[in-house]
Design a protein around this motif. Structure first.
Motif, PDB file in Angstrom:
ATOM      1  N   UNK A  24       1.457   7.524  -6.411  1.00  0.00           N
ATOM      2  CA  UNK A  24       0.361   8.443  -6.716  1.00  0.00           C
ATOM      3  C   UNK A  24       0.635   9.859  -6.207  1.00  0.00           C
ATOM      4  N   UNK A  25       1.325   9.966  -5.096  1.00  0.00           N
ATOM      5  CA  UNK A  25       1.515  11.279  -4.472  1.00  0.00           C
ATOM      6  C   UNK A  25       2.967  11.727  -4.583  1.00  0.00           C
ATOM      7  N   UNK A  26       3.157  13.021  -4.708  1.00  0.00           N
ATOM      8  CA  UNK A  26       4.501  13.594  -4.813  1.00  0.00           C
ATOM      9  C   UNK A  26       4.838  14.494  -3.621  1.00  0.00           C
ATOM     10  N   UNK A  27       3.965  14.477  -2.599  1.00  0.00           N
ATOM     11  CA  UNK A  27       4.172  15.360  -1.455  1.00  0.00           C
ATOM     12  C   UNK A  27       4.697  14.626  -0.223  1.00  0.00           C
ATOM     13  N   UNK A  28       5.152  13.387  -0.401  1.00  0.00           N
ATOM     14  CA  UNK A  28       5.690  12.630   0.737  1.00  0.00           C
ATOM     15  C   UNK A  28       7.137  13.086   0.980  1.00  0.00           C
TER      16      UNK A  28
ATOM     17  N   UNK B  37      12.668  -4.336   2.333  1.00  0.00           N
ATOM     18  CA  UNK B  37      12.464  -4.394   0.879  1.00  0.00           C
ATOM     19  C   UNK B  37      11.819  -3.102   0.376  1.00  0.00           C
ATOM     20  N   UNK B  38      10.885  -2.563   1.157  1.00  0.00           N
ATOM     21  CA  UNK B  38      10.268  -1.290   0.786  1.00  0.00           C
ATOM     22  C   UNK B  38      11.320  -0.182   0.740  1.00  0.00           C
ATOM     23  N   UNK B  39      12.208  -0.140   1.738  1.00  0.00           N
ATOM     24  CA  UNK B  39      13.246   0.890   1.764  1.00  0.00           C
ATOM     25  C   UNK B  39      14.159   0.789   0.547  1.00  0.00           C
ATOM     26  N   UNK B  40      14.472  -0.433   0.139  1.00  0.00           N
ATOM     27  CA  UNK B  40      15.316  -0.597  -1.047  1.00  0.00           C
ATOM     28  C   UNK B  40      14.623  -0.081  -2.300  1.00  0.00           C
ATOM     29  N   UNK B  41      13.312  -0.354  -2.426  1.00  0.00           N
ATOM     30  CA  UNK B  41      12.568   0.146  -3.589  1.00  0.00           C
ATOM     31  C   UNK B  41      12.527   1.672  -3.598  1.00  0.00           C
TER      32      UNK B  41
ATOM     33  N   UNK C 182       0.835  -1.204   0.000  1.00  0.00           N
ATOM     34  CA  UNK C 182       0.000   0.000   0.000  1.00  0.00           C
ATOM     35  C   UNK C 182       0.873   1.258   0.000  1.00  0.00           C
ATOM     36  N   UNK C 183       2.008   1.201   0.688  1.00  0.00           N
ATOM     37  CA  UNK C 183       2.907   2.355   0.703  1.00  0.00           C
ATOM     38  C   UNK C 183       3.466   2.636  -0.686  1.00  0.00           C
ATOM     39  N   UNK C 184       3.794   1.591  -1.437  1.00  0.00           N
ATOM     40  CA  UNK C 184       4.305   1.777  -2.800  1.00  0.00           C
ATOM     41  C   UNK C 184       3.260   2.473  -3.660  1.00  0.00           C
ATOM     42  N   UNK C 185       1.980   2.067  -3.525  1.00  0.00           N
ATOM     43  CA  UNK C 185       0.918   2.708  -4.301  1.00  0.00           C
ATOM     44  C   UNK C 185       0.789   4.195  -3.946  1.00  0.00           C
TER      45      UNK C 185
END
Length: 703
Positions: free
Chosen positions: A624-628, A644-648, A617-620
C-alpha cells in the motif's frame, strides 16, 4: 599296577568318547545358538532398513509437499488468464524447484478442465488435456488434501521415465474447483535409493499405496499391484500401522521375511525385508565354518576348549562395545533434548533482556541523578551478564550463530597460548605441541578460544597443588567414529592435565548445562556445555578419558577443510548514519515490549517508524505504501517468518533493504548464507545504528 592301567584305559575311553560326543554336542549347541543369533540379526537388519526407508519417504514427500505449497502460495487467488499471462515467470520458478529436487521430474499447474497452464518442462506449454489422469480426477468432488496417484507413462509430446503424480486442489475464491497443482515424482528415485541401502543379497524394499498399487519396488517386478489375498495385501487391508510377517510373494513367488509401516498422514506403506533363503544361507555358511573347524581329526579336546574360550571372549568384547555404543547414544540423545530445552529458554530470556536493556536506556536519558546512574549501571551489568549466559546456552543448544571460517588450528593455538598461560597459576606448566604443517579447520575462532579457555580454567581448578597441561594437535582419518558416526579427515586437539580426575559416576553428566561440582561462587557449570555445543555445531565431537588421581584428557575432533586460511583485515569503517527527516522504517515484531524498545531505538536513529505485528501485515503495508525506506524484522514469528518476508521483499521490492534480528532461530544460518544482514538479540542502540547504517550504505552503493 593293574588298577593304574584300568584307570588309564578308562581315562583313554573317556577321552575317546569325549572326543566324539563333546564336539558333536558343541556343534549342535553352536548351530542352535547361531540360528537364534542369525534370526535376531536378520530381524534387526530388516527393521533398520524399514526405518531408513520410512525416514527417506517422509523427507521425500515433505520436499514434494513443500514445493506444492510454495506454488500454491504463489498462484493463490490468481485467475487462469493471469497465470497464462505470467507463464514465463511461473515456468522459470517451477523449473528451479524441479531442478533443485532429485525426486521431482516436473511440476504442473492445470485449470479446471485439465488443460496445462504452466509446467516446468516446456515454455510455452504444448496443448493437451489431462482430465482423465487419476491425479486430476481425484480432486473433482471435493478437497481431499494431497493425493498420490498410480505409476503412469508420460503422454505425448512429453517423454521420459514413468512417474506418479502428487497433487493438490486449487480452490477459487468462492470455494469452487479451480484446477490442480501437481508434481510428477520418479519411482526410479526410490528404486535407486532402495538399491543403495539393500546391498545384501536377497534385500527387498517397496513403496505401496493403501489400495495395493505398487509405486516403487526393489527388486523390480512387472506387476503394478499387490493382490488382495496375499500377505502384503492382507496387512494393508487390516489397516495396521506396522508389523512383520513371513510369506511367499504373489508377485515373484519368493519367500521373504518382511517388516512394514504406514507413513503418518499419507496413504502409503513402506516395506523392507530379506529373502528367507538368504537368511538361511547366512546360517548355513556359519555352520560350514564350524564344520571346517571341527572336522579335522587332529582337533583335540584342548583345542576345542581354547576355541570356545576365544569365541566367548570375543562375544563378551562385542557385547561390551555394543553396550558402550548404546550408552554413548543415550547420552547424546539426552544432551540433544537438554539442548532444545536450553535453546527455548534462551529465546525467551533474550526477549526479556532486550526489554530490560532498552527500558533502562530510556530511563537513563530521563534521569541524570548520580544514584540513578549507579542503579542503571548495575542493571546494564546484569543485562551484559545475562547476554553472556544466553550465549553459552545457545552454544550448547547449537542455536548460536557461529561465524565459521577456515583457520589454521596450530597457528590459532600458538596465538592464544599467552592468554592460556595468564589464565592459570604460575605452578602450572603448559606444554603446546603444534604440527609442522598447517591443519585447516572450518570453525568460529572466538568460540574456539572460549573453549580453550574453559578447558584451561577447569584444569587449573583440578590441580590445586600445581601440575602440567599438555595441548597437542594431530590428524586422523575416521570411519563411523562415535555416536555421530564421524567419517573422513579430522583434526584432533588433545587437552590433557595431571589433575585429580573426574569420578566415573558423574562423567556422563559433565557436558550438561549448569552441572558443576564447584561451589556456587566458582562457576555456572556452562563451560563444558559451551565446548560441547561448539564442537557439535562445528560438525565434530568431543571425548573424555579420566582416571582418579592421574588427570583427564579431552579430545576435540574437528573436520579438516581444504579451503585457504582467511586472514583478518582491518575492519572497514562505515559512514556515519544520516537519516533524512522523511525516512521511514517498517518495524516487524510480534512481541509488543520488544517492539516498543526497537521502535524507540529506531526513532533515536532518526527514522519515522511504522509498526507491523506480523509478516503478513508487513506485506500489506509494503503493497500500500511507497515511502518505506528500510525494513527491520524479527525472524521468529507466528505464521510467515521474517526470513520468508525478507525473501518476498527481495523479490518484489528489491529497492528496499532488509535487516533481520533473532536471538534463537535455526534459520539464522540460512539468512546469513542468503546475504541478509543479521542483528543478534538482545541488541543495543549502537548495534542497531551500525546495522541500519550498513544496510543503507549497501543499498546506496548498489544504486
Amino acid at each position: 599296577m593293574l588298577t593304574a592301567q584300568r584307570d588309564s584305559l578308562r581315562l583313554l575311553r573317556a577321552i575317546l568318547v569325549a572326543s566324539v560326543v563333546l564336539p558333536l554336542g558343541l556343534f549342535s549347541y553352536a548351530g542352535w545358538l547361531a540360528y537364534q543369533t542369525n534370526q535376531a540379526n536378520a530381524e534387526r537388519q530388516i527393521e533398520k532398513s524399514r526405518d531408513i526407508v520410512t525416514e527417506h519417504a517422509l523427507k521425500t514427500f515433505e520436499v514434494v509437499e513443500r514445493s506444492l505449497a510454495e506454488i500454491g502460495e504463489v498462484v493463490r487467488d490468481m485467475p487462469d488468464d493471469q497465470i497464462s499471462a505470467d507463464e514465463k515467470v511461473l515456468h522459470d520458478r517451477l523449473k528451479r524447484l524441479a531442478d533443485g529436487s532429485e525426486q521431482i521430474k516436473s511440476l504442473w499447474i492445470f485449470d479446471r478442465s485439465g488443460r496445462t497452464l504452466v509446467n516446468s518442462l516446456f515454455f510455452p506449454s504444448p496443448p493437451g488435456e489431462f482430465a482423465d489422469r487419476d491425479y486430476f480426477a481425484a480432486h473433482l468432488n471435493g478437497d481431499i488434501g494431497t493425493y498420490i496417484g498410480r505409476v503412469l507413462e508420460p503422454r505425448r509430446p512429453y517423454s521420459g521415465a514413468p512417474f506418479f503424480g502428487v497433487s493438490r486442489r486449487r480452490t477459487a475464491a468462492d470455494g469452487s474447483f479451480d484446477g490442480i497443482i501437481q508434481a510428477s515424482v520418479l519411482p526410479d528415485y526410490f528404486d535407486g535409493f532402495y538399491a543403495k541401502i539393500g546391498r545384501e543379497s536377497g534385500s527387498y524394499a517397496a513403496l505401496i499405496r493403501d489400495d495395493g498399487a505398487v509405486l516403487a519396488r526393489v527388486p523390480r517386478a512387472a506387476a503394478k499391484e499387490v493382490k488382495g489375498d496375499g500377505a502384503v495385501g492382507q496387512a494393508i487391508r487390516d489397516g495396521r500401522t506396522e508389523g512383520s510377517f513371513t510369506s511367499v510373494s504373489r508377485i515373484d513367488g519368493i519367500e521373504r521375511r518382511v517388516s512394514y509401516r504406514k507413513l503418518p498422514g499419507l496413504p502409503l506403506y513402506v516395506f523392507a525385508g530379506l529373502e528367507t533363503s538368504a537368511i538361511r544361507a547366512a546360517w548355513l555358511k556359519q555352520l560350514g565354518a564350524y564344520l571346517l573347524v571341527g572336522l579335522p581329526a587332529t582337533a583335540a579336546l584342548i583345542a576345542i576348549v581354547l576355541l570356545a574360550m576365544t569365541r566367548t571372549q570375543k562375544f563378551y568384547e562385542e557385547a561390551a562395545r555394543r553396550q558402550a555404543a548404546e550408552n554413548a547414544l543415550k547420552q547424546s540423545q539426552r544432551l540433544e533434548s537438554l539442548g532444545r530445552l536450553t535453546g527455548g529458554v534462551a529465546h525467551d530470556f533474550n526477549n526479556l533482556l532486550m526489554v530490560v536493556g532498552g527500558s533502562v536506556q530510556k530511563l537513563r536519558r530521563r534521569h541524570n541523578d548520580l544514584q540513578d546512574r549507579r542503579s542503571f549501571d548495575m542493571i546494564d551489568s546484569a543485562v551484559a551478564k545475562g547476554t553472556a549466559l544466553t550465549r553459552q546456552l545457545l552454544s550448547f543448544s547449537r542455536r548460536h550463530n557461529v561465524a565459521a571460517k577456515p583457520l589454521d588450528l596450530g597457528e590459532a593455538l600458538t596465538k592464544f597460548a599467552d592468554v592460556l598461560r595468564q589464565s592459570v597459576r604460575s605452578d602450572i606448566a603448559i606444554e603446546i605441541e603444534t604440527p609442522l604443517k598447517p591443519v585447516v579447520v572450518l570453525i568460529d575462532a572466538n568460540e574456539f578460544e572460549i573453549a580453550l579457555l574453559n578447558l584451561a580454567l577447569n584444569a587449573r581448578d583440578a590441580m590445586p597443588d600445581g601440575g602440567r597441561i599438555t595441548i597437542a594437535i594431530r590428524t586422523e582419518t575416521l570411519k563411523n567414529f562415535g555416536p555421530r558416526k564421524l567419517t573422513g579427515d579430522y583434526a584432533v586437539l588433545s587437552f590433557a592435565d595431571t589433575g585429580v580426575g573426574i569420578p566415573e559416576d558423574i562423567r556422563d553428566r559433565i557436558f550438561e548445562p549448569f552441572f558443576t561440582t564447584k561451589s556456587v561462587d566458582r562457576g555456572t557449570g556452562l563451560g563444558l556445555s559451551q565446548i560441547y555445543g561448539f564442537v557439535q555445531q562445528s560438525n565434530g565431537a568431543i571425548t573424555v578419558e579420566s582416571e582418579l588421581g592421574k588427570g583427564s584428557r579431552f579430545e576435540l575432533y574437528l573436520p579438516r577443510s581444504a579451503a585457504d586460511v582467511v586472514r583478518d583485515d582491518a575492519a572497514l569503517k562505515l559512514p556515519e548514519l544520516h537519516v533524512p527527516s522523511s525516512s521511514t522504517l517498517l518495524l516487524v515484531e510480534d512481541h509488543p515490549d520488544v517492539a516498543a524498545v526497537a521502535a524507540d531505538y529506531a526513532e533515536q536513529c532518526g527514522f519515522n517508524v511504522v509498526r507491523a505485528t506480523s509478516a503478513e501485515a508487513a506485506v500489506e503495508i509494503l503493497n500500500k505504501r511507497r515511502d518505506i525506506d528500510l525494513v527491520f524484522s524479527d525472524i521468529v514469528m507466528p505464521g510467515m517468518s521474517g526470513l520468508e518476508l525478507a525473501r518476498l521483499i527481495r523479490e518484489h521490492h528489491a529497492e528496499t533493504p532488509v535487516v533481520l534480528a533473532s536471538g534463537y532461530s535455526e534459520g539464522t544460518a540460512t539468512a546469513l548464507r542468503e546475504g541478509f544482514p543479521l542483528l543478534q538479540k538482545p541488541y543495543t542502540l549502537e548495534a542497531l545504528r551500525a546495522s541500519l547504517a550498513q544496510a543503507l550504505h549497501r543499498e546506496v552503493k548498489q544504486a
